[in-house]
Design a protein around this motif. Structure first.
Motif, PDB file in Angstrom:
ATOM      1  N   VAL A 171      46.631   2.678  19.312  1.00  9.60           N
ATOM      2  CA  VAL A 171      45.779   2.642  18.167  1.00  9.60           C
ATOM      3  C   VAL A 171      45.607   1.005  17.904  1.00  9.60           C
ATOM      4  O   VAL A 171      46.340   0.412  17.366  1.00  9.60           O
ATOM      5  N   VAL A 172      44.460   0.531  17.637  1.00  8.81           N
ATOM      6  CA  VAL A 172      44.156  -0.660  17.264  1.00  8.81           C
ATOM      7  C   VAL A 172      42.884  -0.916  16.241  1.00  8.81           C
ATOM      8  O   VAL A 172      41.892  -0.291  16.522  1.00  8.81           O
ATOM      9  N   ASP A 173      43.209  -1.540  15.022  1.00  8.03           N
ATOM     10  CA  ASP A 173      42.205  -1.703  14.097  1.00  8.03           C
ATOM     11  C   ASP A 173      41.439  -2.768  14.309  1.00  8.03           C
ATOM     12  O   ASP A 173      42.188  -4.003  13.964  1.00  8.03           O
ATOM     13  N   LEU A 174      40.732  -2.754  14.885  1.00  8.05           N
ATOM     14  CA  LEU A 174      39.694  -4.106  15.355  1.00  8.05           C
ATOM     15  C   LEU A 174      39.091  -4.805  14.090  1.00  8.05           C
ATOM     16  O   LEU A 174      39.032  -6.013  14.213  1.00  8.05           O
ATOM     17  N   ASP A 175      38.750  -4.026  13.116  1.00  8.98           N
ATOM     18  CA  ASP A 175      38.294  -4.895  11.977  1.00  8.98           C
ATOM     19  C   ASP A 175      39.256  -5.458  11.402  1.00  8.98           C
ATOM     20  O   ASP A 175      39.177  -7.046  10.911  1.00  8.98           O
ATOM     21  N   ALA A 176      40.734  -5.058  11.232  1.00  7.03           N
ATOM     22  CA  ALA A 176      41.720  -5.748  10.686  1.00  7.03           C
ATOM     23  C   ALA A 176      42.401  -6.935  11.471  1.00  7.03           C
ATOM     24  O   ALA A 176      42.600  -7.782  10.936  1.00  7.03           O
TER      25      ALA A 176
ATOM     26  N   VAL B 266      54.866  -0.631  15.259  1.00  7.95           N
ATOM     27  CA  VAL B 266      53.680  -1.429  15.122  1.00  7.95           C
ATOM     28  C   VAL B 266      53.842  -2.531  16.129  1.00  7.95           C
ATOM     29  O   VAL B 266      54.809  -2.756  16.745  1.00  7.95           O
ATOM     30  N   ILE B 267      52.519  -3.211  16.219  1.00  5.17           N
ATOM     31  CA  ILE B 267      52.415  -4.303  17.109  1.00  5.17           C
ATOM     32  C   ILE B 267      51.854  -5.665  16.501  1.00  5.17           C
ATOM     33  O   ILE B 267      51.072  -5.398  15.785  1.00  5.17           O
ATOM     34  N   LEU B 268      52.763  -6.543  16.724  1.00  4.92           N
ATOM     35  CA  LEU B 268      52.507  -7.786  16.163  1.00  4.92           C
ATOM     36  C   LEU B 268      51.991  -8.929  17.349  1.00  4.92           C
ATOM     37  O   LEU B 268      52.609  -8.896  18.385  1.00  4.92           O
ATOM     38  N   GLY B 269      50.758  -9.471  16.823  1.00  7.65           N
ATOM     39  CA  GLY B 269      49.869 -10.018  17.543  1.00  7.65           C
ATOM     40  C   GLY B 269      49.833 -11.505  17.300  1.00  7.65           C
ATOM     41  O   GLY B 269      50.395 -12.391  17.433  1.00  7.65           O
ATOM     42  N   THR B 270      48.781 -11.622  16.292  1.00 12.27           N
ATOM     43  CA  THR B 270      48.591 -12.917  15.738  1.00 12.27           C
ATOM     44  C   THR B 270      49.967 -13.464  15.055  1.00 12.27           C
ATOM     45  O   THR B 270      50.268 -14.766  14.986  1.00 12.27           O
ATOM     46  N   ALA B 271      50.504 -12.602  14.442  1.00 12.79           N
ATOM     47  CA  ALA B 271      51.753 -12.888  13.740  1.00 12.79           C
ATOM     48  C   ALA B 271      52.783 -13.560  14.535  1.00 12.79           C
ATOM     49  O   ALA B 271      53.521 -14.666  14.236  1.00 12.79           O
ATOM     50  N   ALA B 272      52.945 -13.070  15.683  1.00 14.62           N
ATOM     51  CA  ALA B 272      53.989 -13.464  16.846  1.00 14.62           C
ATOM     52  C   ALA B 272      53.600 -14.930  17.082  1.00 14.62           C
ATOM     53  O   ALA B 272      54.446 -15.817  17.141  1.00 14.62           O
ATOM     54  N   VAL B 273      52.422 -15.587  17.016  1.00 11.53           N
ATOM     55  CA  VAL B 273      51.834 -16.785  17.475  1.00 11.53           C
ATOM     56  C   VAL B 273      52.111 -17.709  16.358  1.00 11.53           C
ATOM     57  O   VAL B 273      52.750 -18.665  16.074  1.00 11.53           O
TER      58      VAL B 273
ATOM     59  N   ALA C 168      47.995  14.171  11.786  1.00 11.80           N
ATOM     60  CA  ALA C 168      47.308  15.426  12.847  1.00 11.80           C
ATOM     61  C   ALA C 168      48.179  15.480  14.135  1.00 11.80           C
ATOM     62  O   ALA C 168      48.069  16.761  14.476  1.00 11.80           O
ATOM     63  N   LEU C 169      48.977  14.705  14.422  1.00 10.23           N
ATOM     64  CA  LEU C 169      49.550  14.832  15.932  1.00 10.23           C
ATOM     65  C   LEU C 169      51.027  14.700  15.861  1.00 10.23           C
ATOM     66  O   LEU C 169      51.616  14.458  14.830  1.00 10.23           O
ATOM     67  N   ASP C 170      51.558  15.266  16.646  1.00  9.94           N
ATOM     68  CA  ASP C 170      53.127  15.376  16.946  1.00  9.94           C
ATOM     69  C   ASP C 170      53.541  14.579  17.892  1.00  9.94           C
ATOM     70  O   ASP C 170      54.936  14.586  18.609  1.00  9.94           O
ATOM     71  N   ILE C 171      53.135  13.410  18.265  1.00 10.59           N
ATOM     72  CA  ILE C 171      53.375  12.508  19.315  1.00 10.59           C
ATOM     73  C   ILE C 171      53.581  11.235  18.733  1.00 10.59           C
ATOM     74  O   ILE C 171      52.691  10.894  17.816  1.00 10.59           O
ATOM     75  N   PRO C 172      54.210   9.997  19.217  1.00 10.84           N
ATOM     76  CA  PRO C 172      54.332   8.797  18.680  1.00 10.84           C
ATOM     77  C   PRO C 172      52.835   8.011  18.706  1.00 10.84           C
ATOM     78  O   PRO C 172      51.980   8.060  19.803  1.00 10.84           O
ATOM     79  N   ILE C 173      52.627   7.477  17.432  1.00  8.87           N
ATOM     80  CA  ILE C 173      51.399   6.472  17.372  1.00  8.87           C
ATOM     81  C   ILE C 173      51.855   5.008  17.300  1.00  8.87           C
ATOM     82  O   ILE C 173      52.552   4.623  16.553  1.00  8.87           O
ATOM     83  N   GLN C 174      51.314   4.161  18.188  1.00 10.57           N
ATOM     84  CA  GLN C 174      51.782   2.636  17.847  1.00 10.57           C
ATOM     85  C   GLN C 174      50.337   1.952  17.549  1.00 10.57           C
ATOM     86  O   GLN C 174      49.337   2.438  18.025  1.00 10.57           O
ATOM     87  N   LEU C 175      50.738   1.143  16.554  1.00 11.43           N
ATOM     88  CA  LEU C 175      49.378   0.570  15.852  1.00 11.43           C
ATOM     89  C   LEU C 175      49.373  -0.824  15.883  1.00 11.43           C
ATOM     90  O   LEU C 175      50.226  -1.436  15.783  1.00 11.43           O
TER      91      LEU C 175
END
Length: 270
Positions: free
Chosen positions: A50-55, A104-111, A76-83
């Motif tokens: 899952v990606v929050d494009l606005d954020a 969670v996925i760090l992108g801009t912060a990693a740079v 709602a779900l019983d499986i892992p969600i990565q954001l």
């Protein structure tokens, strides 16, 4: 077979897909992303991306709509969600995990703040914190792909591995949303450079033969692939036997009875 991870991109509270990362080239696939998430679960997805494009672009008036959707998907779900998308502080990470997000996925912060990655892994573990590298012509992009960074994508991955990262989600922006095939050579190059981190491929998958190409990358530590537009546009023959073409009649609250198993492709060893 590499783990196939359906993608849900959120913008203004809706499920959308972008073409080559362009916010001006958007297709809306579902008004209610929670129903979309449930549909992928009915079709036996083992995890969701899952990606929050606005954020990701730095925030907007629609960001709160996406936050509510993310909470509802996790509930709602019983499986892992990565954001991913806009997660740039320890507080952001804590908030996402409190919502029920698995990692969670760090992108801009990693740079821009690599020390944050190291701190986050120390606090939450490499199972809960991974790094997303979105590259165009070998350069890592930031702010929802809208800005260049001047940082080489492979060098960034190596630095992240040294700091304890054990999974890199690598997206070739030029292939994303095009369904023209994955950039196999880029994944080979990245896999050759890394010694400990595993790779999730993203961008370009358009049909079954592309998944076969991804499978050949197993020696380069590519063990999973994120698929978006091709799934939404019913490009795989097996979807004809699923419920996609009659999705309005699907019981979205009844999932497979198959037992969910721990999968090493979801969690790398720390």
């Amino acid at each position: 077979m590499a783990l196939i991870i359906p993608a849900i991109d959120l913008r203004g509270g809706r499920c959308v897909r972008l073409h080559q990362g362009s916010y001006d080239d958007e297709t809306v696939y579902f008004d209610d992303p929670v129903d979309m998430a449930k549909l992928w679960r009915v079709q036996n997805a083992r995890t969701l991306h899952v990606v929050d494009l606005d954020a990701a672009r730095g925030g907007s008036e629609d960001r709160e709509d996406n936050r509510e959707v993310i909470r509802r998907i996790a509930d709602a779900l019983d499986i892992p969600i990565q954001l991913g998308g806009g997660i740039r502080s320890i507080e952001d990470i804590e908030q996402a995990l409190d919502w029920g997000v698995y990692r969670v996925i760090l992108g801009t912060a990693a740079v821009r703040n690599p020390d944050l990655v190291e701190e986050a892994i120390d606090r939450f573990s490499c199972r809960r914190v991974v790094v997303g590298i979105d590259a165009r012509d070998g350069e890592a992009r930031v702010q929802g792909w809208t800005e260049g960074s001047g940082v080489d994508a492979v060098e960034l991955a190596l630095d992240m591995e040294r700091r304890g990262v054990r999974r890199i989600i690598y997206t070739d922006i030029s292939r994303d949303g095009t369904m023209t095939g994955p950039n196999v050579q880029a994944y080979r190059n990245l896999g050759k450079a890394l010694s400990k981190a595993k790779i999730t491929a993203s961008g370009g998958v358009g049909e079954h033969k592309d998944l076969v190409k991804i499978q050949t990358l197993s020696p380069y530590n590519v063990d999973s692939v994120i698929v978006g537009r091709a799934l939404y546009e019913n490009r795989f023959p097996c979807q004809q036997f699923w419920c996609w073409n009659d999705k309005e009649k699907v019981d979205l609250d009844t999932y497979s009875t198959a037992r969910l198993r721990d999968q090493p492709s979801i969690d790398a060893d720390c």
